[in-house]
Design a protein around this motif. Structure first.
Motif, mmCIF file in Angstrom:
data_model
loop_
_atom_site.group_PDB
_atom_site.id
_atom_site.type_symbol
_atom_site.label_atom_id
_atom_site.label_comp_id
_atom_site.label_asym_id
_atom_site.label_seq_id
_atom_site.Cartn_x
_atom_site.Cartn_y
_atom_site.Cartn_z
ATOM 1 N N TRP A 58 -5.017 -39.435 -14.698
ATOM 2 C CA TRP A 58 -5.839 -40.080 -15.500
ATOM 3 C C TRP A 58 -7.233 -40.450 -15.031
ATOM 4 C CZ3 TRP A 58 -3.918 -40.323 -20.529
ATOM 5 C CH2 TRP A 58 -2.561 -40.059 -20.619
ATOM 6 N N VAL A 59 -8.174 -40.300 -15.823
ATOM 7 C CA VAL A 59 -9.611 -40.357 -15.369
ATOM 8 C C VAL A 59 -10.105 -41.348 -16.472
ATOM 9 C CG1 VAL A 59 -10.782 -38.528 -16.168
ATOM 10 C CG2 VAL A 59 -11.823 -39.733 -14.188
ATOM 11 N N PHE A 60 -11.007 -42.437 -16.109
ATOM 12 C CA PHE A 60 -11.864 -43.277 -16.928
ATOM 13 C C PHE A 60 -13.232 -42.830 -16.390
ATOM 14 C CE2 PHE A 60 -7.647 -45.464 -16.745
ATOM 15 C CZ PHE A 60 -7.664 -45.703 -17.896
ATOM 16 N N MET A 61 -14.032 -42.343 -17.447
ATOM 17 C CA MET A 61 -15.597 -42.141 -17.035
ATOM 18 C C MET A 61 -16.173 -42.635 -18.056
ATOM 19 S SD MET A 61 -15.192 -37.937 -17.626
ATOM 20 C CE MET A 61 -16.875 -37.644 -17.577
ATOM 21 N N GLY A 62 -17.366 -42.799 -17.392
ATOM 22 C CA GLY A 62 -18.690 -43.402 -18.489
ATOM 23 C C GLY A 62 -19.434 -42.315 -18.758
ATOM 24 N N ASP A 63 -20.577 -42.669 -19.585
ATOM 25 C CA ASP A 63 -21.692 -41.904 -20.064
ATOM 26 C C ASP A 63 -22.490 -41.524 -18.660
ATOM 27 O OD1 ASP A 63 -22.563 -44.337 -19.477
ATOM 28 O OD2 ASP A 63 -23.900 -44.253 -21.031
ATOM 29 N N GLY A 64 -22.403 -42.186 -17.911
ATOM 30 C CA GLY A 64 -23.336 -41.834 -16.711
ATOM 31 C C GLY A 64 -22.870 -40.505 -15.993
ATOM 32 N N CYS A 65 -21.397 -40.403 -15.913
ATOM 33 C CA CYS A 65 -20.750 -39.117 -15.260
ATOM 34 C C CYS A 65 -21.016 -37.869 -16.003
ATOM 35 C CB CYS A 65 -19.345 -39.604 -15.127
ATOM 36 S SG CYS A 65 -19.061 -40.460 -13.562
ATOM 37 N N MET A 66 -20.984 -38.293 -17.673
ATOM 38 C CA MET A 66 -21.275 -37.117 -18.323
ATOM 39 C C MET A 66 -22.555 -36.733 -18.477
ATOM 40 S SD MET A 66 -18.388 -36.124 -19.728
ATOM 41 C CE MET A 66 -18.917 -35.155 -20.957
ATOM 42 N N MET A 67 -23.701 -37.430 -17.860
ATOM 43 C CA MET A 67 -24.928 -36.992 -17.804
ATOM 44 C C MET A 67 -25.109 -35.903 -16.638
ATOM 45 S SD MET A 67 -27.136 -40.230 -18.488
ATOM 46 C CE MET A 67 -26.594 -41.485 -19.205
ATOM 47 N N GLU A 68 -24.208 -35.684 -15.642
ATOM 48 C CA GLU A 68 -24.093 -35.012 -14.309
ATOM 49 C C GLU A 68 -23.612 -33.709 -14.749
ATOM 50 O OE1 GLU A 68 -26.116 -36.127 -11.772
ATOM 51 O OE2 GLU A 68 -26.368 -38.095 -12.945
#
Length: 85
Positions: A58-68
């Motif tokens: 499982w991964v919890f990711m935020g918007d910062g990760c999606m910007m890369e």
């Protein structure tokens, strides 16, 4: 300061955490790599009636990760090769 869920986990790894994020985008790519390893290990070692590898990543990711860009590439690879299930 001594929170178990501090904002920068790459400064000190809490007990029970397998890996931490580091730079933006690294968390999702770590998760895709772990999921790939789980699928490969399951294909190699699981036999009928003996499921040795039977867990999920499982991964919890935020918007910062999606910007890369690397996050999109890792997700595209996982989807193309069928690791995301």
């Amino acid at each position: 300061m001594h929170s178990k869920t501090r904002a920068t986990p790459n400064t000190a790894t809490p007990f029970g955490v397998e890996t931490t994020t580091g730079p933006l985008g690294q968390g999702i790519t770590n998760a895709v790599g772990m999921a790939m390893a789980e699928k490969l290990l399951a294909n190699e070692f699981n036999k009928p009636g003996h499921e040795i590898v039977d867990h999920r990543t499982w991964v919890f990711m935020g918007d910062g990760c999606m910007m890369e860009g690397i996050s999109h590439e890792a997700c595209a690879l996982a989807g193309t090769w069928g690791w995301a299930s």
